[in-house]
Design a protein around this motif. Structure first.
Motif, PDB file in Angstrom:
ATOM      1  N   ARG A   1      -3.253   3.760   2.285  1.00  0.00           N
ATOM      2  CA  ARG A   1      -1.932   3.874   1.499  1.00  0.00           C
ATOM      3  C   ARG A   1      -1.405   4.898   2.234  1.00  0.00           C
ATOM      4  NH1 ARG A   1      -3.312   3.595  -5.155  1.00  0.00           N
ATOM      5  NH2 ARG A   1      -3.610   1.526  -5.075  1.00  0.00           N
TER       6      ARG A   1
ATOM      7  N   PRO B   1       0.727  -1.428   0.115  1.00  0.00           N
ATOM      8  CA  PRO B   1      -0.103   0.109  -0.082  1.00  0.00           C
ATOM      9  C   PRO B   1       0.905   1.265   0.188  1.00  0.00           C
ATOM     10  CG  PRO B   1      -0.773  -1.448   1.541  1.00  0.00           C
ATOM     11  CD  PRO B   1       0.370  -2.152   1.366  1.00  0.00           C
TER      12      PRO B   1
ATOM     13  N   HIS C   1       0.008   3.638   5.539  1.00  0.00           N
ATOM     14  CA  HIS C   1       1.089   2.480   5.298  1.00  0.00           C
ATOM     15  C   HIS C   1       2.428   3.478   4.975  1.00  0.00           C
ATOM     16  CE1 HIS C   1      -0.167  -1.300   5.910  1.00  0.00           C
ATOM     17  NE2 HIS C   1      -1.362  -0.968   5.404  1.00  0.00           N
TER      18      HIS C   1
ATOM     19  N   GLU D   1       2.190   1.761  -3.467  1.00  0.00           N
ATOM     20  CA  GLU D   1       1.111   2.239  -4.305  1.00  0.00           C
ATOM     21  C   GLU D   1       0.880   3.710  -4.315  1.00  0.00           C
ATOM     22  OE1 GLU D   1      -1.129  -2.095  -4.883  1.00  0.00           O
ATOM     23  OE2 GLU D   1      -2.028  -0.714  -3.391  1.00  0.00           O
ATOM     24  N   LEU D   2       0.986   4.117  -3.294  1.00  0.00           N
ATOM     25  CA  LEU D   2       0.635   5.868  -3.079  1.00  0.00           C
ATOM     26  C   LEU D   2       1.481   6.346  -4.096  1.00  0.00           C
ATOM     27  CD1 LEU D   2      -0.607   7.918  -1.379  1.00  0.00           C
ATOM     28  CD2 LEU D   2       1.355   8.075   0.070  1.00  0.00           C
TER      29      LEU D   2
END
Length: 175
Positions: free
Chosen positions: A160, A131, A163, A134-135
């Motif tokens: 995201r 996560p 995390h 993916e940000l």
């Protein structure tokens, strides 16, 4: 009832309905009123809903770290500028850019140049947390993640960010 408890409550109700229909539905109805097939179909559907609710709850076990609470509105806490950006209607991109700025700073403290830090964020090489990665790498939020977030009350973007900030905090503390 909070939004997080909705899948649990839905699963419990669906389980009760499914078990009740399977065990008691047919004997309680007058003979010949309804065939067993609709009752069995309703029991299977209720069991499926219960299983789906259980799956959603189990996928949502990691919520990240909580930010400290402050009792005074006059104390400046980390994240105040993000709150101000949200209040101004800046949205998720402003938050992502703010976290990216902090990430570049933290990665620079770990020995990377600003360009190397930015490249690490874009490629996802800076962390193993999916996560968090993916940000910054442009991965779109899947329909499954959106559904899970809607049911649990923790939105995928929020997860995201949590995390990423947890990973950055850990890296900064290990320095």
């Amino acid at each position: 009832m909070t939004l997080r408890r909705v899948p649990l409550a839905l699963g419990l109700v669906a389980t009760a309905v499914g078990v009740g229909l399977a065990a008691l539905g047919s004997p309680l109805l007058p003979a010949g009123a309804v065939s067993d097939l609709p009752i069995l179909a309703a029991a299977v559907f209720a069991g499926g809903v219960a299983l789906l609710a259980l799956l959603v709850r189990s996928l949502d076990s990691d919520r990240g770290m909580a930010l400290p609470d402050t009792d005074s509105q006059y104390v400046t806490v980390p994240g105040d500028d993000i709150d101000e950006a949200l209040a101004a209607g800046a949205g998720q991109e402003a938050i992502r850019q703010r976290v990216e700025g902090v990430a570049v700073t933290v990665l620079q403290r770990n020995g990377l140049s600003p360009d190397e830090a930015t490249d690490a964020l874009r490629s996802g090489a800076w962390t193993d947390r999916e996560p968090a990665r993916e940000l910054f790498d442009g991965t779109p939020i899947s329909l499954r993640a959106r559904l899970s977030g809607w049911l649990s009350g923790v939105r995928p973007f929020q997860q995201r960010v949590a995390h990423a900030t947890a990973e950055l905090r850990q890296r900064d503390e290990e320095r």
